[in-house]
Design an enzyme around this catalytic site. Structure first.
Site: not given
Length: 385
Positions: A12, A127-128
């Site tokens: 993350d 974003d992950e």
């Protein structure tokens, strides 16, 4: 794969959008910064060459916080919060506009860096990602450190990684030592590291379920793990209560899915003020065209064409409406998308003011597998000039 040898990582990025902006404006490091303003929040270049940044206290509108730096979070400002409410908590915080093109470029860069080390990746958003590290069960921590270093070298940003026997535990772990954390967890650590956490920390326990658990006296993951199955079944039903039991004991057999086909691709925007189809015709037409153009670019970049074109509207009273139309052939052309979306607009009342407009393309096909789709004839649209 032997479950005892399974190693799944959840990566993350730390305060991703805000961190990208701090690369652009390093002078803001260590300050409370909120991302989510519109064009009015762009920094203004002064005569002396310095930049003047907008402050939350000067904001007027209905925008929401996209993300915030950890300094802003310490003041109570979090994503999805109304900016006006955030201004009450942190009036001196700096407000910046979103730049999704920059975030997508950085997203591609960090994912490519990870793939160069561990290619079994499940993309979970901008974003992950999940990463299957089961090939290196005894060296998973070293591989995770290499991944973190590669991400930093590719983006100049930090990320937090959790490594555990499955996806559920890995996601929890990636939050435990933010920012720039690396958390390793084995099954023997569940009681010590996971059970003391609030039950809502389990991904899949939403606000309503958490509220119901609290009413039953179940506050932590450990409370949930020790709850009577009959009690859970009586309040949550058989299927969800079984999932709650398994989750609280760290049981999750979901695989890392390395490829998946999206069902649709969409673009939408919430206006800073309510707009009227007649009085704000020019403004809406500009926004509508831009949404269709960006959606066309998204389709082209991802290699898809689609047959179902839809719109999403939200009126000033928060009522929502959707409409869609199916084309005779798939397309990724901006003009064709705008034309079809315009046909959908004709089928909804436009007397009320609007607070949100969105455009969607569904029934997707890989562009490489299709012949070039025929273009539709341009017609006058409800928002056209």
């Amino acid at each position: 794969m032997d479950s005892d040898r399974r190693r799944i990582a959840h990566l993350d990025m730390d305060a991703f959008y805000a961190s990208v902006e701090l690369l652009r404006y390093p002078q803001l490091r260590g300050q409370a910064v909120v991302i989510g303003g519109g064009s009015a929040a762009r920094p203004v270049l002064q005569e002396d060459g310095s930049l003047q940044f907008a402050r939350l206290r000067d904001y007027t509108g209905r925008g929401v916080v996209t993300t915030s730096t950890y300094e802003a979070r310490a003041l109570g400002v979090f994503s999805a919060m109304g900016i006006m409410k955030a201004a009450q908590l942190a009036p001196d915080a700096i407000l910046l506009p979103t730049d999704f093109d920059a975030y997508r470029r950085c997203s591609r860069a960090f994912k490519e860096a990870v793939a160069g080390i561990a290619p079994l990746i499940e993309d979970r958003g901008i974003d992950e990602i999940y990463i299957d590290l089961s090939e290196w069960p005894d060296e998973a921590e070293d591989v995770a450190r290499r991944i973190k270093q590669a991400v930093h070298e590719a983006t100049s940003l930090t990320c937090s990684v959790g490594v555990a026997p499955n996806k559920l535990l890995a996601k929890i772990c990636s939050e435990l030592d933010k920012p720039n954390g690396l958390t390793m967890l084995c099954r023997e650590d569940i009681a010590l590291r996971i059970w003391p956490l609030q039950a809502r920390k389990i991904n899949g326990i939403g606000p309503k379920a958490a509220e119901k658990l609290t009413a039953l006296g179940i506050h932590t993951v450990g409370d949930l793990a020790q709850a009577e199955p009959e009690l859970l079944r009586a309040h949550f039903g058989r299927s969800y209560s079984e999932w709650l039991y398994n989750a609280s004991h760290g049981i999750d057999e979901r695989p890392v899915v390395t490829s998946s086909e999206p069902k649709s691709i969409s673009r939408e925007t919430t206006f800073e003020r309510d707009l009227h189809a007649r009085h704000d015709k020019a403004k809406l037409s500009e926004i509508f065209t831009a949404l269709c153009k960006r959606l066309s670019e998204d389709l082209d970049r991802k290699g898809y064409v689609g047959r179902t074109i839809g719109i999403k509207l939200r009126y000033s009273d928060f009522r929502g409406v959707t409409r869609d139309v199916t084309l005779p052939a798939p397309t990724d052309d901006a003009a064709a998308i705008r034309q079809a979306a315009g046909e959908c607009l004709r089928r909804v009342p436009l007397e009320q003011r609007l607070r949100l407009l969105g455009v969607r393309v569904g029934t997707l096909s890989k562009k490489s597998e299709m012949e070039e789709a025929p273009q539709l004839i341009q017609q006058e649209l409800p928002f056209s000039d």
